[in-house]
Design an enzyme around this catalytic site. Structure first.
Site, short mmCIF file in Angstrom:
data_model
loop_
_atom_site.label_atom_id
_atom_site.label_comp_id
_atom_site.label_asym_id
_atom_site.label_seq_id
_atom_site.Cartn_x
_atom_site.Cartn_y
_atom_site.Cartn_z
N CYS A 104 0.81 -1.23 0.00
CA CYS A 104 0.00 0.00 0.00
C CYS A 104 0.85 1.28 0.00
CB CYS A 104 -0.96 0.00 1.19
SG CYS A 104 -0.25 -0.68 2.69
N HIS B 199 -3.17 6.32 4.44
CA HIS B 199 -1.74 6.38 4.73
C HIS B 199 -1.21 7.75 4.27
CE1 HIS B 199 -1.81 2.24 5.67
NE2 HIS B 199 -1.01 1.75 4.76
#
Ligand SMILES: NC(=O)c1ccc[n+]([C@@H]2O[C@H](COP(=O)([O-])OP(=O)(O)OC[C@H]3O[C@@H](n4cnc5c(N)ncnc54)[C@H](OP(=O)(O)O)[C@@H]3O)[C@@H](O)[C@H]2O)c1
Length: 340
Positions: A130, A243
């Site tokens: 990710c 994130h």
């Protein structure tokens, strides 16, 4: 005629987002099959305005499936992905199992779409980590202009990147801080994650870095350019989804922050939000549910020649996992399988 596509790990964080995104983007599917472990047999999961009943992966026959989006972790993937691939179904895998194998393409469609042609060697395509996915979307257009030498990145990674149990741990631990007697000890994480940050994701390597940090370096090389050096510090933060990354980039050729901003404004998959005023940047909370990678705080680094810094935020369950996998499925369909 459309595709027959399986979502493997359909009850998980990433699997549920895969189903949402397949429906949102109107993926040309004749049939979508939801698979998970035996304990989830019959569990209902949403696919657009429909509900699918989860089937048992262990007894499922992939014959006749065109593609399978895997989101079950490396251990079970090792057991089931080769079976699917052997049955003629192309596996698009979210785990780290196949990412570094030379005969398995590792793809971020905005960056290296041509790699999809290599799918047939193993019938497997890997999806990156990710934190790598969102970073390389930003690096690629800058690299094309001024050739990146080196990247130094610190990540601020949400707990959803560690699965649904990790999200429960943050939730319960946060509540437990306020209720005497209901404190929750760390289980998924090594230390308390509520009201804390933890500079450790995945296992430690011999050189003192963690595997998550190593992944960012190795995957950037495979996806963008072997010549790019990446030094990462990966940190888990008490955020549920989204994130963030503070990225410092050094180029071979001169490139100013203003030029970088203009390049990124035109780049696929990127939205630049960079007003030099309070609130003129994007935070993880604001990117949840979005497809884009948001870039803010673009500025010159006066301590180095040809260097800039920027702030990069994206929904890790989407661009970091499920969206990227569905984009790969779309690319594979369009360029190679050509069914719909
Ligand atoms: N979350 C992210 O940001 C992210 C990003 C990139 C890649 N990934 C990768 O994506 C994968 C899934 O992550 P996640 O966050 O969705 O995890 P999760 O929320 O914990 O879900 C795990 C899923 O895998 C299924 N599963 C586990 N073991 C299984 C088995 N033996 N047989 C069949 N199904 C099994 C679970 O089914 P049951 O509910 O039936 O147990 C569940 O559907 C992992 O490889 C992860 O590294 C995640």
């Amino acid at each position: 005629m459309g595709y027959r596509i399986a979502v493997v790990g359909a009850t998980g964080n990433v699997g549920r987002e895969m189903l949402n995104i397949l429906a949102e983007r109107e993926f040309p599917a004749d049939e979508v099959i939801a698979l998970a472990s035996r304990k989830s047999l019959g569990t209902e999961v949403s696919y657009g305005d429909k509900t699918l009943k989860t089937k048992d992966l262990d007894t499922f026959d992939f014959t006749g499936c065109d593609m399978a989006l895997f989101a079950i972790g490396a251990g079970p993937t090792k057991q089931y992905a080769p079976k699917a691939a052997k049955a003629g179904c192309v596996v698009i895998d979210n785990s780290s199992l196949y990412r570094y194998e030379p005969d398995v393409p590792l793809i971020v469609p905005e960056v290296n779409p041509d790699a999809v042609e290599g799918y047939a060697k193993r019938n497997i395509i890997a999806n990156p980590n990710c934190s790598t996915a969102q970073m390389v979307v930003a690096l690629k257009p800058l690299h094309d202009r001024a050739r990146i030498n080196r990247v130094v990145v610190a990540t601020y990674q949400s707990v959803s990147g560690a699965g649904k149990e990790a999200m429960d741990e943050l939730w319960n631990q946060t509540k437990g801080v306020y209720v005497p007697g209901q404190e929750v000890a760390p289980a998924k994480f090594t230390k308390q994650i509520a009201f804390n940050v933890i500079p450790h994701i995945d296992v430690f390597m011999d050189d003192g870095s963690t595997k998550e940090e190593w992944k960012m370096a190795a995957e950037t090389k495979k996806i963008v350019d072997r010549a790019i050096k990446v030094h990462a510090t990966c940190v888990r933060v008490p955020v549920f989804v989204g994130h963030a990354e503070a990225v410092n980039i050094e180029f071979e050729d001169p490139l100013s922050a203003d030029e970088a901003r203009e390049i990124l404004r035109e780049a696929p998959g990127i939205i630049v939000v960079d007003k030099r005023e309070p609130g003129g940047y994007v935070t993880p909370l604001e990117c949840v549910g979005d497809y884009a990678t948001f870039i803010s705080r673009i500025r010159d680094d006066s301590t180095r020649d040809n260097a800039i810094s920027l702030w990069c935020v994206s929904d890790n369950l989407r661009k970091g996992a499920a969206l990227n996998a569905v984009q790969i499925a779309e690319l594979l369909g369009r360029r190679c399988l050509k069914k719909a």
